[in-house]
Write a protein that holds these residues in place. Structure first.
Motif, short mmCIF file in Angstrom:
data_model
loop_
_atom_site.label_atom_id
_atom_site.label_comp_id
_atom_site.label_asym_id
_atom_site.label_seq_id
_atom_site.Cartn_x
_atom_site.Cartn_y
_atom_site.Cartn_z
N VAL A 100 -10.82 -19.24 -40.80
CA VAL A 100 -9.92 -18.28 -41.40
C VAL A 100 -8.67 -18.90 -41.18
CG1 VAL A 100 -9.03 -16.03 -41.45
CG2 VAL A 100 -11.20 -16.36 -40.92
N ALA A 101 -7.88 -19.25 -42.24
CA ALA A 101 -6.54 -19.69 -42.56
C ALA A 101 -5.67 -18.80 -42.00
CB ALA A 101 -6.14 -20.14 -43.87
N CYS A 102 -4.50 -19.20 -41.14
CA CYS A 102 -3.30 -18.36 -40.83
C CYS A 102 -2.07 -18.97 -41.00
CB CYS A 102 -3.82 -18.01 -39.48
SG CYS A 102 -2.55 -16.62 -38.81
N CYS A 103 -1.04 -18.05 -41.61
CA CYS A 103 0.13 -18.53 -41.79
C CYS A 103 1.31 -17.74 -40.95
CB CYS A 103 0.38 -18.23 -43.28
SG CYS A 103 2.44 -18.67 -43.54
N LEU A 104 2.02 -18.45 -40.11
CA LEU A 104 3.10 -17.69 -39.30
C LEU A 104 4.45 -18.21 -39.88
CD1 LEU A 104 1.74 -19.06 -35.96
CD2 LEU A 104 1.37 -16.81 -36.84
N SER A 105 5.60 -17.61 -39.80
CA SER A 105 6.72 -17.82 -40.51
C SER A 105 7.99 -17.35 -39.37
CB SER A 105 6.97 -17.52 -41.71
OG SER A 105 6.79 -16.16 -42.00
N SER A 106 9.24 -18.27 -39.54
CA SER A 106 10.24 -17.55 -38.90
C SER A 106 11.51 -17.63 -39.77
CB SER A 106 10.39 -18.37 -37.53
OG SER A 106 9.46 -18.03 -36.47
N CYS A 107 12.58 -16.84 -39.58
CA CYS A 107 13.97 -17.20 -40.25
C CYS A 107 14.85 -16.22 -39.29
CB CYS A 107 13.75 -16.53 -41.57
SG CYS A 107 13.80 -14.77 -41.84
N ALA A 108 16.12 -16.68 -39.56
CA ALA A 108 17.25 -16.03 -38.89
C ALA A 108 17.83 -15.15 -39.46
CB ALA A 108 18.25 -17.05 -38.28
N GLN A 109 17.96 -13.83 -39.11
CA GLN A 109 18.56 -12.61 -40.06
C GLN A 109 19.66 -12.19 -39.40
OE1 GLN A 109 16.81 -10.79 -42.96
NE2 GLN A 109 18.49 -9.89 -43.16
N GLU A 110 20.70 -11.83 -40.19
CA GLU A 110 21.88 -11.08 -39.52
C GLU A 110 21.79 -9.98 -39.65
OE1 GLU A 110 25.90 -12.69 -40.19
OE2 GLU A 110 25.37 -14.66 -40.61
N PHE A 111 22.22 -9.09 -38.62
CA PHE A 111 22.15 -7.67 -38.79
C PHE A 111 23.60 -7.20 -38.13
CE2 PHE A 111 17.51 -7.85 -38.43
CZ PHE A 111 17.24 -7.02 -39.53
N GLY A 112 24.49 -6.97 -38.89
CA GLY A 112 25.84 -6.62 -38.44
C GLY A 112 26.46 -7.95 -38.10
N GLY A 113 26.92 -8.05 -36.47
CA GLY A 113 27.50 -9.24 -35.84
C GLY A 113 26.53 -9.92 -35.25
N ALA A 114 25.29 -9.59 -35.04
CA ALA A 114 24.19 -10.39 -34.33
C ALA A 114 23.14 -10.88 -35.37
CB ALA A 114 23.44 -9.36 -33.66
N THR A 115 22.58 -12.00 -34.60
CA THR A 115 21.54 -12.48 -35.46
C THR A 115 20.16 -12.38 -34.95
OG1 THR A 115 23.27 -14.25 -35.92
CG2 THR A 115 20.73 -14.83 -36.29
N CYS A 116 19.09 -12.11 -35.51
CA CYS A 116 17.77 -11.74 -34.98
C CYS A 116 16.69 -12.62 -35.70
CB CYS A 116 17.58 -10.17 -35.37
SG CYS A 116 15.87 -9.79 -34.92
N LEU A 117 15.79 -13.25 -35.00
CA LEU A 117 14.84 -13.90 -35.45
C LEU A 117 13.60 -13.09 -36.01
CD1 LEU A 117 13.81 -16.93 -35.79
CD2 LEU A 117 12.69 -16.43 -33.52
N LEU A 118 13.26 -13.26 -37.37
CA LEU A 118 12.21 -12.26 -37.90
C LEU A 118 11.02 -13.36 -38.74
CD1 LEU A 118 14.27 -9.86 -39.74
CD2 LEU A 118 13.19 -9.35 -37.53
N SER A 119 10.07 -12.85 -39.31
CA SER A 119 8.96 -13.57 -39.75
C SER A 119 9.51 -14.06 -41.18
CB SER A 119 7.83 -12.83 -39.88
OG SER A 119 7.05 -12.77 -38.37
N LEU A 120 10.25 -12.77 -41.68
CA LEU A 120 10.72 -13.13 -43.17
C LEU A 120 12.10 -12.25 -43.48
CD1 LEU A 120 7.12 -12.14 -45.00
CD2 LEU A 120 8.39 -14.60 -44.85
#
Length: 180
Positions: free
Chosen positions: A85-105
């Protein structure tokens, strides 16, 4: 949806009895509204010389929790791939207000403006479509008509939003979902 999840388990079970399959991983980079996303697609390698590895494999797209790098879920991607079973994982940096959060998409913050906008299409729907299209451009042996979405924590919530709200109609290839 329950039927495909059972099918994935049924397909994986005979493979786990014998020798685990060899695996490969491809890294795919793409952008969503000028935000960079890095994805890792892990799948059974044709070097395994097993029918499951040379045929098209169902795909699990797994969305991680906030501020959890996708590498933390590599164990899951590798375990699934060793069972065909193939599996895909991902990451990106997302800005929320003045902070940055790591999310999948990337998350469409405009979708949070009203309940109607949120229910019309999940905040990650556009990103998920771009991810699936980017994966299709690879030569990985993946069956893109059998996609299961999974997620942990905020990634699990994103999965439930996609399958529960109006954007589900935009993903006919998604045949199952899970969240924890």
């Amino acid at each position: 949806m329950r039927t495909l999840l059972l099918l994935l388990v049924a397909r994986a079970a005979p493979l786990s009895i014998g020798r685990p399959l060899s695996i490969e991983a491809k890294h795919v980079a793409f952008a969503v509204r000028q935000q960079s996303v890095l994805a890792r697609l892990t799948y059974a390698s044709s070097a395994s010389h097993d029918a499951a590895a040379t045929s098209k494999q169902p795909l699990v797209v797994f969305l991680s929790g906030a501020d959890v790098p996708h590498e933390r879920y590599a164990w899951l991607a590798e375990a699934l791939a060793r069972r065909g079973v193939a599996c895909c994982l991902s990451s990106c940096a997302q800005e929320f207000g003045g902070a940055t959060c790591l999310l999948s998409l990337p998350y469409d913050l405009a979708r949070l403006a009203s309940d109607g906008a949120y229910r019309e299409a999940a905040p990650t729907a556009e990103s998920l479509r771009i991810l699936l299209d980017a994966l299709r451009a690879t030569d990985a042996p993946v069956d893109y008509e059998k996609v299961v979405l999974g997620g942990h924590s905020s990634g699990g919530r994103a999965v439930l939003d996609v399958v529960g709200f109006g954007s589900a109609r935009d993903f006919p290839e998604v045949v199952g979902a899970f969240s924890y």
